[in-house]
Design an enzyme around this catalytic site. Structure first.
Site, PDB file in Angstrom:
ATOM      1  N   ASP A  52       0.824  -1.203   0.000  1.00  0.00           N
ATOM      2  CA  ASP A  52       0.000   0.000   0.000  1.00  0.00           C
ATOM      3  C   ASP A  52       0.859   1.253   0.000  1.00  0.00           C
ATOM      4  O   ASP A  52       1.641   1.475   0.917  1.00  0.00           O
ATOM      5  CB  ASP A  52      -0.879  -0.007   1.261  1.00  0.00           C
ATOM      6  CG  ASP A  52      -2.181   0.727   1.059  1.00  0.00           C
ATOM      7  OD1 ASP A  52      -2.235   1.579   0.163  1.00  0.00           O
ATOM      8  OD2 ASP A  52      -3.132   0.443   1.800  1.00  0.00           O
ATOM      9  N   HIS A 107     -10.543  -0.562  -6.371  1.00  0.00           N
ATOM     10  CA  HIS A 107     -10.166   0.652  -5.651  1.00  0.00           C
ATOM     11  C   HIS A 107      -9.037   1.407  -6.357  1.00  0.00           C
ATOM     12  O   HIS A 107      -9.074   2.638  -6.467  1.00  0.00           O
ATOM     13  CB  HIS A 107      -9.727   0.282  -4.236  1.00  0.00           C
ATOM     14  CG  HIS A 107      -9.381   1.458  -3.390  1.00  0.00           C
ATOM     15  ND1 HIS A 107     -10.328   2.229  -2.741  1.00  0.00           N
ATOM     16  CD2 HIS A 107      -8.187   2.029  -3.115  1.00  0.00           C
ATOM     17  CE1 HIS A 107      -9.729   3.212  -2.097  1.00  0.00           C
ATOM     18  NE2 HIS A 107      -8.430   3.111  -2.306  1.00  0.00           N
TER      19      HIS A 107
END
Length: 429
Positions: free
Chosen positions: A243, A337
């Protein structure tokens, strides 16, 4: 929120003007330790995508003996804690001015807070009643950042100086906000690479508030410790995803334009400042962990193993949004996403994310209260956070597995010069 990339940090050895780290041995004195600290700490823009966090990648893993010597500077064009590398421990806390406290009391408080922050970031004890909690540690990349909430201006008679960019955020369908843990007159962000150093700063800031302000809410967070991995790499969030692959870099030509208010911007007291959106985002980990790895990757749009886009390549390879599989299906799902949050899918909207993960225990039913203390920075939240969040609200696959539980928006003025305190141009202008 956005799937954004991350610049590389510099180790103390690579930082211009930095001195060698002190040798580690039993009985090393605080004075000697501080004497070896570099002139600057890690300086980089960091943030993860969506509900994750990014590590502060460095050219080489930092030796543990050097962590305490890293120092961020209090005085500067911008406040610390915005472009500095992610720290291992963080605290965010909001205060409300006490009944009867106004502009005069607020100015005195910011003056006290600024002096305390300056001293603690240099590895010195607080100006008075120091608790000795951080007595044996160096600065440990401590940063302390101050901001003003929407309600602050009415409380201090400064409504005419309130920026339009500080107008309340719109409501989003995914919000389940606790008003008691949202907003506030004043906001303080604290980060450090040592938990005791961070707590020491939090306690000093709280004590300095005295009778002028009281705590409205306070939250604790963490990130991966520098040097915890065998090689510098983007961190994983609490969902196990790589991430932070795409985050604005200070080296990019338009970085300052996106993140900071220009020197001739309005209002004048916000020159070189930024706006922080703060959200407590709970991850529904039990539901998430029931998914197969393939299903998790489809939700995010990236491989779990290495963070590469499902369209192929490595972590940094550009995502091919049009690529299809043998059956003609998009390889990166339409509601993934990483697809939805791309700046080029949001009119160029971008923000500098610099969050902390949190874990606040296990509920009575055995569910972990864990997730992300989302903190993002931008020159104007109406052009940064808001358009991206609106698009996520309309169909992000990740929304099923997260819950926004608190929210705040704060105006963070530019850095204080030598002999100044944060917010002086507003409070004395």
């Amino acid at each position: 929120m956005p799937d954004q990339s991350l610049p590389k940090a510099r180790t103390p050895e690579a930082t211009p003007g930095a001195r060698a780290a002190a040798p580690a041995h039993e009985g090393i004195s605080r004075r000697r330790l501080l004497g070896t600290a570099g002139a600057t700490g890690l300086v980089l823009g960091t943030a993860g995508a969506a509900v994750g966090y990014a590590a502060a990648p460095s050219e080489a893993a930092a030796p543990l003996t050097s962590l305490g010597t890293d120092r961020a500077m209090f005085h500067g064009k911008h406040q610390p804690g915005i472009t500095d590398g992610l720290q291992a421990r963080g605290h965010v806390v909001a205060f409300d001015l006490a009944a009867g406290a106004g502009r005069k009391e607020a100015a005195a408080l910011l003056r006290r807070w600024s002096e305390t922050a300056r001293r603690l970031m240099a590895g010195e004890p607080s100006p008075h009643d120091d608790t000795d909690v951080a007595r044996d540690a160096g600065p440990s990349s401590l940063t302390v950042t101050f901001g003003f909430g929407h309600s602050f201006f009415a409380r201090t008679g400064l409504e005419k100086q309130r920026p339009t960019a500080l107008d309340p955020l719109p409501e989003f369908s995914s919000d389940h906000l606790d008003k008691n843990r949202s907003n506030g007159d004043l906001w303080v962000q604290i980060g450090a690479n040592d938990a005791l150093v961070a707590f020491h700063a939090l306690r000093a800031i709280q004590k300095d508030a005295g009778r002028a302000a009281k705590v409205r809410w306070q939250m604790n967070g963490f990130n991966r410790s520098p040097g915890a991995t065998s090689r510098p790499m983007t961190a994983r969030n609490l969902m196990g995803q790589i991430d932070g692959t795409r985050n604005p870099k200070p080296s990019e030509a338009d970085f300052d334009q996106r993140i900071f208010v220009p020197e001739k911007g309005e209002p004048a007291w916000m020159a070189n400042g930024s706006y922080a959106v703060v959200r407590r985002i709970r991850m529904l980990l039990d539901d998430w962990e029931k998914l197969s790895v393939k299903a998790q990757e489809d939700v995010i749009g990236r491989r779990k193993s290495d963070g590469a886009a499902l369209s192929g390549g490595t972590e940094t390879t550009a995502m091919d949004l049009e690529k299809t599989d043998a059956e003609g299906n998009l390889v990166v799902p339409i509601n993934a996403h990483a697809r939805i949050t791309r700046p080029d899918q949001n009119g160029g909207a971008a923000m500098l994310r610099r969050p902390f993960s949190f874990h606040d225990g296990i509920d009575a039913d055995g569910v972990p209260d864990a997730g992300l203390l989302f903190i993002c920075w931008q020159a104007d939240p109406l052009r940064g956070f808001v358009p991206v969040q609106r698009k996520l609200d309309r169909g992000d696959a990740l929304s099923t597995f997260i819950r926004h539980e608190s929210s705040g928006l704060f105006a963070v003025p530019g850095g204080a010069g030598e002999g100044e305190y944060v917010g002086q141009k507003l409070l004395e202008g």
